[in-house]
Scaffold this motif. Sequence first.
Motif, PDB file in Angstrom:
ATOM      1  N   SER A  90       0.826  -1.210   0.000  1.00 54.86           N
ATOM      2  CA  SER A  90       0.000   0.000   0.000  1.00 54.86           C
ATOM      3  C   SER A  90       0.858   1.257   0.000  1.00 54.86           C
ATOM      4  CB  SER A  90      -0.932   0.009   1.212  1.00 54.86           C
ATOM      5  OG  SER A  90      -1.910  -0.998   1.115  1.00 54.86           O
ATOM      6  N   VAL A  91       1.949   1.218   0.768  1.00 49.36           N
ATOM      7  CA  VAL A  91       2.851   2.370   0.807  1.00 49.36           C
ATOM      8  C   VAL A  91       3.468   2.589  -0.571  1.00 49.36           C
ATOM      9  CG1 VAL A  91       4.925   3.332   1.858  1.00 49.36           C
ATOM     10  CG2 VAL A  91       3.287   2.059   3.268  1.00 49.36           C
ATOM     11  N   ALA A  96       3.809   5.543  -5.752  1.00 47.64           N
ATOM     12  CA  ALA A  96       3.681   5.486  -7.208  1.00 47.64           C
ATOM     13  C   ALA A  96       2.694   6.527  -7.720  1.00 47.64           C
ATOM     14  CB  ALA A  96       3.250   4.080  -7.635  1.00 47.64           C
ATOM     15  N   LEU A  97       1.606   6.714  -7.008  1.00 46.35           N
ATOM     16  CA  LEU A  97       0.634   7.736  -7.408  1.00 46.35           C
ATOM     17  C   LEU A  97       1.263   9.124  -7.349  1.00 46.35           C
ATOM     18  CD1 LEU A  97      -2.481   6.339  -5.536  1.00 46.35           C
ATOM     19  CD2 LEU A  97      -2.306   6.609  -8.018  1.00 46.35           C
ATOM     20  N   ARG A  98       2.005   9.393  -6.309  1.00 46.07           N
ATOM     21  CA  ARG A  98       2.643  10.699  -6.194  1.00 46.07           C
ATOM     22  C   ARG A  98       3.685  10.888  -7.296  1.00 46.07           C
ATOM     23  NH1 ARG A  98       1.975  14.111  -2.742  1.00 46.07           N
ATOM     24  NH2 ARG A  98       4.130  14.837  -2.813  1.00 46.07           N
ATOM     25  N   ALA A  99       4.416   9.836  -7.625  1.00 44.78           N
ATOM     26  CA  ALA A  99       5.409   9.935  -8.697  1.00 44.78           C
ATOM     27  C   ALA A  99       4.752  10.222 -10.033  1.00 44.78           C
ATOM     28  CB  ALA A  99       6.217   8.637  -8.780  1.00 44.78           C
ATOM     29  N   ARG A 203       2.984  -2.432 -13.884  1.00 44.64           N
ATOM     30  CA  ARG A 203       4.319  -2.438 -13.295  1.00 44.64           C
ATOM     31  C   ARG A 203       4.423  -1.444 -12.141  1.00 44.64           C
ATOM     32  NH1 ARG A 203       9.991  -2.015 -16.739  1.00 44.64           N
ATOM     33  NH2 ARG A 203      11.403  -2.216 -14.953  1.00 44.64           N
ATOM     34  N   GLU A 204       3.849  -0.267 -12.308  1.00 45.14           N
ATOM     35  CA  GLU A 204       3.903   0.741 -11.245  1.00 45.14           C
ATOM     36  C   GLU A 204       3.133   0.288 -10.004  1.00 45.14           C
ATOM     37  OE1 GLU A 204       4.159   4.847 -13.914  1.00 45.14           O
ATOM     38  OE2 GLU A 204       2.220   3.884 -13.532  1.00 45.14           O
ATOM     39  N   ALA A 205       2.110  -0.535 -10.218  1.00 47.49           N
ATOM     40  CA  ALA A 205       1.262  -0.958  -9.112  1.00 47.49           C
ATOM     41  C   ALA A 205       1.752  -2.234  -8.435  1.00 47.49           C
ATOM     42  CB  ALA A 205      -0.162  -1.169  -9.622  1.00 47.49           C
ATOM     43  N   ALA A 206       2.878  -2.746  -8.872  1.00 48.22           N
ATOM     44  CA  ALA A 206       3.379  -4.016  -8.297  1.00 48.22           C
ATOM     45  C   ALA A 206       3.918  -3.814  -6.884  1.00 48.22           C
ATOM     46  CB  ALA A 206       4.484  -4.554  -9.202  1.00 48.22           C
TER      47      ALA A 206
END
Length: 206
Positions: A90-91, A96-99, A203-206
Amino acid sequence: MTVKAVVFDIGNVLIEWQPERYYDRVIGVERRRAMFAEVDLHGMNDQVDRGGDFRGTIYDCAERYPQWRDEIRMWHDHWLELAAPAIPHSVRLLSALRARGVAVFSLTNFGIGTWEIAVPAYPFLGTFDRPYVSGHMGVTKPDPRIYAMVEEDCLVAPGDLLFTDDRAENIQAAAARGWRTHLFDGPQGWADRLVAEGLLTTREAA
């Protein structure tokens, strides 16, 4: 409609919150069950989450139940052991969302005093674009007022907010205002939802 801001609950979404588990380890399952049956410890914590003084609320409760005084005080004195550990996937999703440049808010039932303890211990809590903390707001989920306060402050339309929380009643209250919602039952399901919304790649959500 596109999602303009993602809203995270914290307890059991970004950080595990299982006080019973702490007490099971420290005083044993049977004594923990007896204490929780006799003392409304979660109700006590709700007072803190609505803005009550952290130490005062818990220590006052402890004095009302002298047979459990030491154990109740642990809720204050060992709070970081109750609110642990972080949920790593989750962290990573938050980061990833902020990036990606997605606006990320928190909406959490959290006390003023406990928030002051948690942010240094969990630095990712300091990265939200807008932290909405019930203790500072004077109202807790699922009261509709807290969602209205978020809308009024962030100026994002309800249908452009995507909110995850592990409690169905909190999700239902947000959905009733038109928010998009995800009932959190683990980080992988949340990751899949963020991918489905086009906010992250697989990939970003892994």
